[in-house]
Design a protein around this motif. Structure first.
Motif, PDB file in Angstrom:
ATOM      1  N   ALA A 251       0.815  -1.208   0.000  1.00  0.00           N
ATOM      2  CA  ALA A 251       0.000   0.000   0.000  1.00  0.00           C
ATOM      3  C   ALA A 251       0.851   1.261   0.000  1.00  0.00           C
ATOM      4  CB  ALA A 251      -0.920   0.004   1.218  1.00  0.00           C
TER       5      ALA A 251
ATOM      6  N   ARG B 153      -0.012   5.351  -5.592  1.00  0.00           N
ATOM      7  CA  ARG B 153      -1.272   5.390  -4.864  1.00  0.00           C
ATOM      8  C   ARG B 153      -2.462   5.352  -5.809  1.00  0.00           C
ATOM      9  NH1 ARG B 153      -1.658  10.188  -0.806  1.00  0.00           N
ATOM     10  NH2 ARG B 153       0.189  11.044  -1.781  1.00  0.00           N
TER      11      ARG B 153
ATOM     12  N   ILE C 236      -3.847   1.782  -6.392  1.00  0.00           N
ATOM     13  CA  ILE C 236      -4.145   0.920  -5.245  1.00  0.00           C
ATOM     14  C   ILE C 236      -5.229   1.535  -4.363  1.00  0.00           C
ATOM     15  CG2 ILE C 236      -3.179   0.297  -3.003  1.00  0.00           C
ATOM     16  CD1 ILE C 236      -0.798  -0.752  -4.316  1.00  0.00           C
TER      17      ILE C 236
ATOM     18  N   MET D 144      -7.559   0.519  -0.614  1.00  0.00           N
ATOM     19  CA  MET D 144      -7.434  -0.386   0.531  1.00  0.00           C
ATOM     20  C   MET D 144      -8.692  -0.336   1.379  1.00  0.00           C
ATOM     21  SD  MET D 144      -4.171  -0.717   3.014  1.00  0.00           S
ATOM     22  CE  MET D 144      -4.175  -1.650   4.532  1.00  0.00           C
TER      23      MET D 144
ATOM     24  N   LEU E 271     -14.029   4.394   7.936  1.00  0.00           N
ATOM     25  CA  LEU E 271     -14.904   5.389   7.302  1.00  0.00           C
ATOM     26  C   LEU E 271     -14.733   6.713   8.034  1.00  0.00           C
ATOM     27  CD1 LEU E 271     -18.121   3.242   6.792  1.00  0.00           C
ATOM     28  CD2 LEU E 271     -16.230   3.651   5.214  1.00  0.00           C
TER      29      LEU E 271
ATOM     30  N   PHE F 228     -14.850  10.996  -1.548  1.00  0.00           N
ATOM     31  CA  PHE F 228     -13.632  11.664  -1.064  1.00  0.00           C
ATOM     32  C   PHE F 228     -12.431  11.478  -2.006  1.00  0.00           C
ATOM     33  CE2 PHE F 228      -9.954  11.874   1.966  1.00  0.00           C
ATOM     34  CZ  PHE F 228     -10.061  13.219   2.236  1.00  0.00           C
ATOM     35  N   PRO F 229     -12.151  10.242  -2.478  1.00  0.00           N
ATOM     36  CA  PRO F 229     -11.014  10.090  -3.397  1.00  0.00           C
ATOM     37  C   PRO F 229     -11.194  10.904  -4.679  1.00  0.00           C
ATOM     38  CG  PRO F 229     -11.751   7.947  -2.606  1.00  0.00           C
ATOM     39  CD  PRO F 229     -12.777   8.938  -2.165  1.00  0.00           C
TER      40      PRO F 229
ATOM     41  N   LYS G 291     -12.950  13.731  -4.923  1.00  0.00           N
ATOM     42  CA  LYS G 291     -12.830  15.139  -4.576  1.00  0.00           C
ATOM     43  C   LYS G 291     -11.353  15.557  -4.564  1.00  0.00           C
ATOM     44  CE  LYS G 291     -14.055  18.265  -0.837  1.00  0.00           C
ATOM     45  NZ  LYS G 291     -14.243  18.250   0.624  1.00  0.00           N
ATOM     46  N   LEU G 292     -10.507  14.665  -4.030  1.00  0.00           N
ATOM     47  CA  LEU G 292      -9.077  14.962  -3.984  1.00  0.00           C
ATOM     48  C   LEU G 292      -8.492  15.053  -5.384  1.00  0.00           C
ATOM     49  CD1 LEU G 292      -8.045  12.566  -1.099  1.00  0.00           C
ATOM     50  CD2 LEU G 292      -8.080  15.047  -1.000  1.00  0.00           C
ATOM     51  N   ARG G 293      -9.160  14.416  -6.363  1.00  0.00           N
ATOM     52  CA  ARG G 293      -8.653  14.431  -7.740  1.00  0.00           C
ATOM     53  C   ARG G 293      -9.393  15.439  -8.608  1.00  0.00           C
ATOM     54  NH1 ARG G 293      -7.971   9.963  -5.313  1.00  0.00           N
ATOM     55  NH2 ARG G 293      -6.094   8.728  -5.593  1.00  0.00           N
TER      56      ARG G 293
ATOM     57  N   ARG H 209     -16.016   2.827  -1.631  1.00  0.00           N
ATOM     58  CA  ARG H 209     -15.007   3.881  -1.628  1.00  0.00           C
ATOM     59  C   ARG H 209     -13.716   3.399  -2.279  1.00  0.00           C
ATOM     60  NH1 ARG H 209     -13.114   6.205   4.049  1.00  0.00           N
ATOM     61  NH2 ARG H 209     -11.982   4.251   4.069  1.00  0.00           N
TER      62      ARG H 209
ATOM     63  N   ARG I 158     -12.472   4.928  -7.472  1.00  0.00           N
ATOM     64  CA  ARG I 158     -11.478   5.531  -8.375  1.00  0.00           C
ATOM     65  C   ARG I 158     -10.846   4.501  -9.285  1.00  0.00           C
ATOM     66  NH1 ARG I 158      -6.474   5.296  -5.342  1.00  0.00           N
ATOM     67  NH2 ARG I 158      -6.947   4.692  -3.231  1.00  0.00           N
TER      68      ARG I 158
END
Lengths: 270, 283, 350
Positions: free
Chosen positions: C50, C70, C73, C75, C82, C94-95, C97-99, C142, C146
């Motif tokens: 990871a 990252r 992968i 996890m 959560l 959330f993933p 939003k970060l992108r 989640r 992505r």
């Protein structure tokens, strides 16, 4: 033996109630008693005449009004400084044993410093920087921010320790940077403790007397102003001012109650 | 994750610590230098202090008042903590009332105390009503004034001691009390052999914290008696600076206080550490 | 195509744990399970893949690139991790939003992956309002949202109750088939491992003990450790000696009628699985006379604890027998496992 214990307990409870309530009553009484009557001998336990002039004067006199505003500003800014820096320190302390050791030793080292040993030379330094006795109280806000960091850090430390490492790791896997994790995961999860820290630091600054007396010599905040009123004889306005000063603290105790008590013992310092 | 997280942690430790050190420790260091400066480096500032009788009074009081205050706080704080944690007698009203003096700003408590203890204050008024002689509670240089300062100082801080001891009491498991009762221990025996030993870590911790705080006593004395009524090192230093305009001597006095706090503080920590090691058998 | 290649990976900890010199290849679309007792290094290996830990030496290649990226992968953590202050939707999104994924695209992908994960709850609810199984599905959604190449799972069913665990196990396998993702799954539960794995890696003390298909691991354990760890009730082990004639192996003087392999040591560890012991003679089976000491009912079968001479033996039988009864048990000599007692490695008879 049990009876004598019970009697002792009742006496103690009565003592606590009297010690808490009677002085507050006397203060409230003085704040609505005309100035002349407050000098009566023997002292009046119940006011013979009532007046609101002391409260009116508190808001009418320029010095008082600006002191209230200055105290509010200093407390708000210093609470912000202490909570931001305290949250940073607490988070590092919760996640690394080296940071924990550095943090604890700095915090306890700070506690060993007597106010007077800091305040006088600090005044000299603030004067060279040009913010000694500033009308905005910015110098005092910085000092109060620094002395409140331990309180904020200790309050938040428990909150950050309680956040499982797993959640931070999940956020990292999801693609967040460490700073992003701190801002979007840790801080929102600790928001109750952040509110507590902000309130505690606000009260700490609002109540603090020593530094305020030495750093704000003429542009006073409320505690030194109350000191001068008390020592130089204006009983009525001093009592009115004292009652006003208690409002934030009383609100907090009543509103936050039990959750605050743990925080008080964790971060208690004068 | 490790490298960038470690970098952030370093920033998170360094920034607040530097801020605290720059704002509080560096000025104190500067003060230390100033205390050795009397038109050039010398010990003259300290020598002037040692020749001043007021300094010796301040030093004596700075030991006497904190000592008395801590004792009063602990006797009252322990009694309150025991009463308030006794399960059958819980009372939210009493608890709030007991915490109140600490929630009130210190300066307000002192203002109140002044009106109570002044020669024509409420306490003497009450005494006069009973027909006895009023007492000079705040008369400068009197032992009675020292007593008054101790009582007022303890009044404000007893709730803190009480809360710390209550936190300690709550960690004692109830089965221990039940076991002691089944073994035939009475109220006092239970206190002596169960409560007190189990509470010892909390007591030692509270003693150190409160002891260090008590040594720095300043406002109580300043408001009640003025800087010279019952002088302590902080007020003595303050009056040297504020009234006498002698900042370097003021710094020398405050450095002696800092030294005193450090010695007693570190000594206390060492005692506490040894204590917690001995305590291993209990845990 | 290999999705994940691990070469000579080593990571040690001051406490003594870690992984040592591990090399492993995971094919695309494979369900790989890392199995082992606690402290065997399986979680460390997963965390290294990871990128939560950095290796002391060795390398990890994902999709051919020499970094733990990252991006490729995702996890699922043991307690699902959560974010309690976010709604289910915000958790899954959330993933994205970060992108900086656009709003409509985010909504579409969140809906899509929650459907794939079998999530039917209102996405505006908070994790604390959900049951354990629903939380598990949120965590899966989640991880999936992505579209990673590899999904890592750390004891992801361990915190659920037994019934839910077995139904989610089935669901997880179907989920993996449907999505075609590569899974690396860590567990200490051999039932879970045998049920889920396309390929199973048994670990011990930071090293790979055996890797292979579950059936292969169960039928031909390459070491005494694997033989003892996989299978329930656990395998019977005996110390066998060559009979004076040298023609067969004997335990405690009882002839097992097994021909010792060439060049085997004078003493040998002999293992028989309890379910390889039968009550009927069958064809060419070897007979053992035992005395029953106690019987445990385990639902479908009975676990019989008996004495073979002075040696204890465990058998899994379809019917109940009486305590104290004299019993003849039969086994197939082909189903016997032999191990070198000094190295613990398997000795092949064929």
């Amino acid at each position: 033996m049990n009876n004598s214990l019970k009697a002792a307990r009742v006496a103690l409870n009565a003592f606590v109630l009297v010690a808490a309530v009677l002085p507050l009553y006397l203060l409230a009484k003085q704040s609505v008693t005309p100035e002349l009557e407050t000098f009566a001998w023997p002292p009046h336990w119940i006011p013979h005449h009532l007046t609101l002039s002391h409260f009116i004067s508190v808001f009418a006199v320029n010095e008082l009004r600006s002191a209230v505003l200055r105290s509010l500003a200093v407390a708000a800014i210093s609470a912000m400084i202490a909570t931001v820096l305290g949250a940073m320190l607490a988070h590092a302390m919760a996640r690394s044993s080296i940071a924990q050791r550095i943090g604890f030793s700095t915090v306890s080292g700070i506690r060993l410093l007597p106010m007077i040993a800091v305040a006088i030379p600090l005044g000299i330094i603030l004067a060279t920087v040009g913010i000694y006795d500033s009308p905005t109280g910015i110098g005092l806000a910085i000092v109060h921010g620094a002395i409140a960091i331990p309180t904020a850090a200790l309050t938040l430390y428990a909150a950050f320790v309680a956040i499982p490492l797993e959640i931070e790791e999940a956020a990292w896997i999801d693609g967040a940077s460490p700073l992003r994790i701190f801002l979007t995961i840790d801080l929102p999860m600790a928001r109750a403790s952040i509110a507590t820290a902000l309130i505690l630091c606000f009260i700490l600054s609002w109540d603090e007397f020593g530094f305020a007396l030495l750093v704000q010599q003429t542009n006073r905040t409320l505690p030194p102003l109350l000191y001068y009123y008390t020592v130089f004889g204006n009983v009525g306005p001093a009592s009115a001012l004292a009652l006003l000063m208690m409002i934030p603290a009383i609100c907090v105790v009543v509103a936050l109650g039990p959750s605050l008590r743990g925080a008080l013992t964790a971060g208690s310092s004068r | 994750m490790n490298a960038s997280a470690k970098r952030l942690r370093t920033v998170f430790v360094v920034v607040p610590c530097i801020f605290m050190i720059a704002t509080l420790v560096l000025p104190a260091m500067n003060g230390l230098l100033l205390s050795f400066d009397h038109n050039g480096p010398s010990l003259a500032n300290y020598k002037i202090l040692f020749d001043d009788s007021m300094f010796w009074r301040a030093l004596g009081n700075n030991l006497l008042v904190p000592f008395g205050s801590v004792i009063v706080e602990f006797v009252l704080g322990l009694a309150l903590a025991l009463t308030l944690t006794a399960r059958r007698n819980r009372s939210a009203l009493i608890e709030t009332a007991a915490i109140l003096p600490f929630a009130i700003p210190e300066i307000v408590i002192l203002t109140l105390a002044r009106y109570i203890f002044l020669p024509r204050g409420y306490l003497n008024g009450a005494i006069a009503m009973t027909g006895m002689h009023p007492l000079p509670w705040l008369s400068p240089r009197s032992p009675l004034a020292i007593f008054t300062v101790i009582v007022v100082d303890a009044w404000h801080v007893t709730p803190v001691v009480m809360l710390m001891l209550m936190a300690g009491l709550q960690t004692i498991p109830a089965e221990l009390y039940e076991a002691a009762r089944l073994d035939g221990a009475g109220t006092f025996a239970t206190f002596r052999f169960v409560t007190l030993p189990m509470l010892m870590p909390a007591i030692v911790g509270a003693l150190i914290l409160r002891g260090i705080d008590a040594l720095r006593i300043f406002s109580t004395v300043l408001v009640l008696t003025g800087p010279e009524g019952v002088p302590v090192l902080s007020t003595y230093s303050y009056s040297l600076w504020d009234d006498a305009q002698k900042p370097h001597e003021a710094m020398a006095a405050s450095m002696i206080l800092a030294l005193m706090v450090t010695i007693i503080g570190i000594g206390g920590l060492l005692v506490a550490r040894r204590f917690s090691r001995d305590d291993g058998a209990l845990a | 195509m290999a999705d994940l290649e691990i070469h000579n990976l080593t990571r040690t900890f001051p406490s003594g744990g870690g992984v040592f010199d591990i090399s492993l290849t995971v094919e695309s679309g494979e369900f790989l399970v890392l199995l082992g007792p606690s402290g065997c290094g399986k979680t460390t290996l997963l965390r290294l893949i990871a990128g939560l830990e950095n290796p002391d030496s060795g390398e990890i290649k994902i999709g051919g690139a020499n970094t733990t990226r990252r991006e490729s992968i995702a996890m699922v953590f043991q307690n699902f991790a959560l974010y309690p202050h976010m709604t289910v939707f915000q958790n899954i999104a959330f993933p994205l939003k970060l992108r900086h994924v656009a709003r409509e695209e985010t909504e579409r992908r969140v809906k899509e992956s929650s459907a794939k994960a079998g999530l039917t709850v209102d996405l505006r609810r908070y994790p604390r309002e959900l049951s354990g199984g629903e939380r598990q599905r949120v965590a899966l959604a989640r991880a999936l949202v992505r579209e990673p190449q590899i999904i890592l799972m750390d004891e992801a069913l361990a915190s659920l109750d037994a019934q839910l665990r077995s139904s989610l196990r089935l669901e997880l396998k179907t989920f993996q088939r449907r999505t075609g993702r590569t899974f690396v799954y860590v567990t200490h539960d051999q039932v879970e491992a045998l049920a889920l794995a396309d390929r199973l890696v048994v670990m011990r003390n930071g090293r790979v003990e055996q890797a292979g298909r579950p059936q292969e691991i169960f039928d031909r354990p390459q070491s005494e450790f694997v033989a003892a760890f996989v299978g329930n009730p656990p395998m019977n082990f005996f110390i066998a000696e060559r009979s004076p004639t040298g023609g067969s192996l004997a335990v405690d003087g009882i002839d097992f009628k097994i021909k010792p392999p060439d060049g085997c040591p004078a003493q040998i560890k002999l293992g028989i699985r309890p379910n390889d012991l039968h009550l009927d003679a069958g064809e060419g089976r070897v007979a053992l006379e035992v005395v029953v000491e106690s019987v445990e009912f385990s639902g479908a079968t009975y676990i019989v604890y008996a004495k073979l001479g002075n040696t204890s033996i465990r058998a899994e039988l379809p019917q109940c027998v009486d305590t104290g009864a004299h019993l003849t048990l039969f086994f197939d000599s082909a189903r016997v496992h032999l191990f070198d007692p000094s190295t613990g490695r398997r000795i092949d008879t064929r």
